[in-house]
Design a protein around this motif. Structure first.
Motif, mmCIF file in Angstrom:
data_model
loop_
_atom_site.group_PDB
_atom_site.id
_atom_site.type_symbol
_atom_site.label_atom_id
_atom_site.label_comp_id
_atom_site.label_asym_id
_atom_site.label_seq_id
_atom_site.Cartn_x
_atom_site.Cartn_y
_atom_site.Cartn_z
ATOM 1 N N VAL A 1 -22.252 4.992 -34.161
ATOM 2 C CA VAL A 1 -22.180 5.510 -32.796
ATOM 3 C C VAL A 1 -20.763 5.997 -32.489
ATOM 4 O O VAL A 1 -19.787 5.319 -32.793
ATOM 5 N N ASN A 2 -20.653 7.184 -31.881
ATOM 6 C CA ASN A 2 -19.376 7.708 -31.398
ATOM 7 C C ASN A 2 -19.016 6.991 -30.101
ATOM 8 O O ASN A 2 -19.817 6.962 -29.167
ATOM 9 N N THR B 1 -10.078 6.893 -25.340
ATOM 10 C CA THR B 1 -9.137 7.294 -24.290
ATOM 11 C C THR B 1 -9.482 8.711 -23.824
ATOM 12 O O THR B 1 -10.133 9.471 -24.542
ATOM 13 N N ALA B 2 -9.000 9.039 -22.628
ATOM 14 C CA ALA B 2 -9.179 10.398 -22.101
ATOM 15 C C ALA B 2 -8.017 10.711 -21.170
ATOM 16 O O ALA B 2 -7.487 9.822 -20.501
ATOM 17 N N LYS C 1 -27.225 9.484 -25.227
ATOM 18 C CA LYS C 1 -28.186 8.793 -26.095
ATOM 19 C C LYS C 1 -28.331 9.454 -27.455
ATOM 20 O O LYS C 1 -28.567 8.787 -28.453
ATOM 21 N N ASP C 2 -28.164 10.787 -27.502
ATOM 22 C CA ASP C 2 -28.336 11.486 -28.779
ATOM 23 C C ASP C 2 -27.093 11.430 -29.673
ATOM 24 O O ASP C 2 -27.111 11.919 -30.793
ATOM 25 N N ASN C 3 -25.987 10.832 -29.169
ATOM 26 C CA ASN C 3 -24.758 10.652 -29.944
ATOM 27 C C ASN C 3 -24.103 11.983 -30.348
ATOM 28 O O ASN C 3 -23.316 12.035 -31.277
ATOM 29 N N GLN C 4 -24.420 13.080 -29.642
ATOM 30 C CA GLN C 4 -23.888 14.399 -29.963
ATOM 31 C C GLN C 4 -22.879 14.912 -28.936
ATOM 32 O O GLN C 4 -22.277 15.956 -29.136
ATOM 33 N N ALA C 5 -22.707 14.176 -27.832
ATOM 34 C CA ALA C 5 -21.818 14.641 -26.764
ATOM 35 C C ALA C 5 -21.354 13.446 -25.939
ATOM 36 O O ALA C 5 -21.882 12.338 -26.067
ATOM 37 N N PHE C 6 -20.353 13.698 -25.091
ATOM 38 C CA PHE C 6 -19.914 12.721 -24.102
ATOM 39 C C PHE C 6 -20.109 13.333 -22.723
ATOM 40 O O PHE C 6 -19.795 14.499 -22.498
ATOM 41 N N ILE D 1 -10.465 14.008 -25.034
ATOM 42 C CA ILE D 1 -11.162 12.745 -25.263
ATOM 43 C C ILE D 1 -10.895 12.319 -26.698
ATOM 44 O O ILE D 1 -11.134 13.083 -27.635
ATOM 45 N N THR D 2 -10.404 11.096 -26.853
ATOM 46 C CA THR D 2 -10.217 10.518 -28.175
ATOM 47 C C THR D 2 -11.373 9.550 -28.405
ATOM 48 O O THR D 2 -11.744 8.805 -27.490
ATOM 49 N N TYR D 3 -11.941 9.584 -29.598
ATOM 50 C CA TYR D 3 -13.075 8.707 -29.860
ATOM 51 C C TYR D 3 -13.046 8.228 -31.303
ATOM 52 O O TYR D 3 -12.310 8.737 -32.140
#
Length: 85
Positions: A19-20, A24-25, A49-54, A9-11
């Motif tokens: 926000v992260n 692309t993935a 919602k916590d912006n710590q994971a996808f 995952i590219t972010y």
């Protein structure tokens, strides 16, 4: 003799830089993959919602073949959380 499925995952950051945001993935297999071919069909990535994971969902087909002749197509689905480093 084993294979591994991988999701890349590219972010980046939002315009405000708070926000992260996934951009692309792609999905692939590595290791011993003789006789099989992984063909991803859909990859969906959402931010949490916590912006710590996808949160991700990947679906595709593993095609089993012998000497170049397809014997079987197996649908596969993966889902889970990818932590942001």
């Amino acid at each position: 003799m084993t294979s591994t499925s991988r999701l890349h995952i590219t972010y980046g950051k939002s315009k405000q830089g708070q926000v992260n945001v996934p951009t692309t993935a792609n999905s692939l297999t590595s290791g011993f993959v003789g006789g099989t071919d992984w063909k991803p069909q859909m990859i969906t990535v959402y931010r949490t919602k916590d912006n710590q994971a996808f949160k991700y969902f990947v679906s595709g087909v593993v095609e089993w073949s012998l000497f170049g002749v397809r014997l079987y197509s197996e649908p596969k689905q993966y889902e889970g959380l990818a932590m942001i480093p």
